[in-house]
Scaffold this motif. Structure first.
Motif, short mmCIF file in Angstrom:
data_model
loop_
_atom_site.label_atom_id
_atom_site.label_comp_id
_atom_site.label_asym_id
_atom_site.label_seq_id
_atom_site.Cartn_x
_atom_site.Cartn_y
_atom_site.Cartn_z
N ALA A 50 0.83 -1.20 0.00
CA ALA A 50 0.00 0.00 0.00
C ALA A 50 0.86 1.26 0.00
CB ALA A 50 -0.93 0.00 1.22
N GLU A 51 2.08 1.15 0.56
CA GLU A 51 2.99 2.29 0.58
C GLU A 51 3.80 2.38 -0.71
OE1 GLU A 51 5.30 1.77 4.11
OE2 GLU A 51 3.63 2.26 5.45
N VAL A 52 4.23 1.23 -1.23
CA VAL A 52 5.07 1.22 -2.43
C VAL A 52 4.24 1.49 -3.68
CG1 VAL A 52 6.56 -0.22 -3.87
CG2 VAL A 52 6.74 -0.36 -1.39
N SER A 53 3.08 0.85 -3.76
CA SER A 53 2.23 0.99 -4.96
C SER A 53 0.78 1.09 -4.51
CB SER A 53 2.43 -0.23 -5.88
OG SER A 53 1.62 -0.13 -7.01
N PRO A 54 0.37 2.28 -4.05
CA PRO A 54 -0.97 2.44 -3.46
C PRO A 54 -2.09 2.03 -4.42
CG PRO A 54 0.38 4.41 -3.11
CD PRO A 54 1.12 3.55 -4.09
N ARG B 179 -6.14 2.17 -5.53
CA ARG B 179 -7.27 3.07 -5.43
C ARG B 179 -8.26 2.50 -4.44
NH1 ARG B 179 -12.25 3.51 -7.75
NH2 ARG B 179 -11.91 1.74 -9.14
N GLU B 180 -8.67 3.29 -3.45
CA GLU B 180 -9.52 2.80 -2.37
C GLU B 180 -10.95 3.29 -2.47
OE1 GLU B 180 -7.81 3.51 1.46
OE2 GLU B 180 -5.89 2.60 0.94
N ASP B 181 -11.22 4.28 -3.29
CA ASP B 181 -12.55 4.89 -3.34
C ASP B 181 -13.40 4.29 -4.45
OD1 ASP B 181 -12.00 6.72 -1.26
OD2 ASP B 181 -10.89 7.98 -2.67
N VAL B 182 -14.67 4.07 -4.13
CA VAL B 182 -15.60 3.61 -5.17
C VAL B 182 -15.97 4.79 -6.05
CG1 VAL B 182 -16.52 1.77 -3.71
CG2 VAL B 182 -17.64 3.98 -3.72
N THR B 183 -16.40 4.52 -7.26
CA THR B 183 -16.73 5.58 -8.21
C THR B 183 -18.02 6.29 -7.80
OG1 THR B 183 -17.94 4.01 -9.60
CG2 THR B 183 -15.60 4.38 -10.12
N GLU B 184 -18.19 7.51 -8.30
CA GLU B 184 -19.39 8.28 -8.00
C GLU B 184 -20.64 7.59 -8.53
OE1 GLU B 184 -19.71 10.94 -6.05
OE2 GLU B 184 -17.57 10.70 -5.63
N GLU B 185 -20.49 6.89 -9.65
CA GLU B 185 -21.63 6.18 -10.24
C GLU B 185 -22.15 5.11 -9.28
OE1 GLU B 185 -23.62 2.90 -12.25
OE2 GLU B 185 -21.51 2.77 -11.66
N LEU B 186 -21.24 4.39 -8.65
CA LEU B 186 -21.66 3.36 -7.69
C LEU B 186 -22.25 3.99 -6.43
CD1 LEU B 186 -19.00 0.50 -7.75
CD2 LEU B 186 -21.46 0.30 -8.02
N ASP C 57 -14.56 -0.97 -6.53
CA ASP C 57 -15.82 -1.02 -7.29
C ASP C 57 -16.36 -2.44 -7.36
OD1 ASP C 57 -15.68 1.66 -7.68
OD2 ASP C 57 -15.28 1.59 -9.84
N GLU C 58 -15.47 -3.39 -7.62
CA GLU C 58 -15.89 -4.79 -7.72
C GLU C 58 -16.46 -5.28 -6.40
OE1 GLU C 58 -13.80 -9.06 -8.76
OE2 GLU C 58 -12.99 -7.26 -9.68
N LEU C 59 -15.78 -4.94 -5.30
CA LEU C 59 -16.26 -5.37 -3.99
C LEU C 59 -17.60 -4.71 -3.66
CD1 LEU C 59 -15.81 -6.90 -1.34
CD2 LEU C 59 -14.53 -4.92 -0.50
N ALA C 60 -17.70 -3.40 -3.89
CA ALA C 60 -18.94 -2.68 -3.59
C ALA C 60 -20.11 -3.24 -4.40
CB ALA C 60 -18.75 -1.20 -3.87
#
Length: 309
Positions: A156-160, A162-169, A296-299
């Motif tokens: 997560a530090e070396v190659s973060p 994306r943690e946020d789901v899209t606005e569409e979801l 997104d896939e998880l959500a």
């Protein structure tokens, strides 16, 4: 060591028995470290490394291995120690691993052996170690302390990710019927718990977190102690596989054999290599499996499960 995965079929027999195999290795010094063999694709002498312009210092370069270009991370440097000197690279080793759908190599100074262990003997880091410690667990082998590094924290530090789901979801989740029961998230990595919790709260879900399978099972027994079922309290359970004291496979087995818990929908959500997981998930009776980590896939999958159940 290059043939470390030759007996995959034998290792799958450990599933549901709360056991694992650790590959032991050293960084700079005599301290032993461990990594689950299921995450290891190959171990080899450090190959020739090509530098990457503007890369993080911890990434010592890339190497072309089996037709794939793989970043090589200096594990000593990643956990705050001095890196392996350039002149020692030729005698060092690289552990090729698969985490979170990506392949990377970890540069280490020496590889020791493989040990068959019980997850009950794998313990959380000592209290007071601090939130910034790079350990996810510890154990003892022949009276020697073995430290198990939180690789997800390092990556997560070396190659973060994306943690946020899209606005569409988020918009779609807002249109759904409110008032769903909480989701129980079980993961020993504080980074993974944060990622999943952030993802689920973004789509309006309440989240309960536990650090390992033993904690989760005790919690489930506690909330159903009045004669209710787990489904009266929770929408679903999302569990990691690798956890100290009780792993995710064993947790699923315990849930499915308990009448008060067996109706609960359980998704295993793991950074372990997908090559092995389908058969393992079937064996222990989990309802679903998803490789980490796509918000997104998880959500989307969680919304589908809740709407169907």
């Amino acid at each position: 060591m290059a043939g470390v995965l030759d007996s995959v079929n034998q290792r799958t027999q450990l599933v549901g028995q709360n056991r694992l195999e650790l590959l032991l290795f050293r960084l700079r010094g005599r301290q032993l470290y461990g990594i689950n063999v299921f995450k290891v694709k190959e171990v080899l002498q450090c190959p020739k490394l090509s530098s990457i312009p503007n890369s993080r210092q911890v990434v010592r370069g890339v190497s072309h291995i089996r037709g794939e270009t793989i970043p090589i991370i200096d594990l000593s440097m990643a956990i705050g120690m001095a890196g392996i000197p350039q002149e020692e690279l030729a005698t060092s080793f690289v552990i090729i691993t698969e985490y979170n759908r990506k392949t990377q190599g970890f540069l280490v100074t020496g590889v020791d052996r493989i040990m068959n262990m019980n997850w009950e003997d794998i313990l959380p880091p000592p209290k007071g170690a601090g939130k910034d410690v790079y350990l996810t667990a510890v154990t003892k082998i022949e009276d020697k302390l073995v430290e198990i590094i939180d690789v997800e924290k390092i990556l997560a530090e070396v190659s973060p990710l994306r943690e946020d789901v899209t606005e569409e979801l988020k918009t779609r989740s807002a249109e759904r019927v409110p008032g769903h029961l909480p989701v129980l998230v079980v993961d020993d990595s504080s980074v993974a718990r944060r990622q999943i919790e952030r993802c689920l709260t973004a789509i309006g879900m309440e989240v309960v977190t536990k650090n390992d399978g033993k904690q989760a099972l005790n919690y489930l027994k506690e909330i159903t102690g009045d004669g209710s079922t787990a489904r009266d309290h929770l929408s679903l359970i999302i569990s990691d596989v690798e956890m100290p004291e009780m792993d995710g496979y064993t947790l699923v087995t315990r849930i499915k054999e308990n009448p008060a818990l067996s109706g609960m929908y359980v998704m295993l959500h793991t950074s372990l290599s997908g090559v092995f997981n389908r058969a393992m998930v079937q064996k222990v009776g989990a309802d679903d499996f998803m490789a980490k980590f796509s918000p997104d896939e998880l959500a989307e999958r969680v919304m589908e499960i809740i709407d169907q159940n």
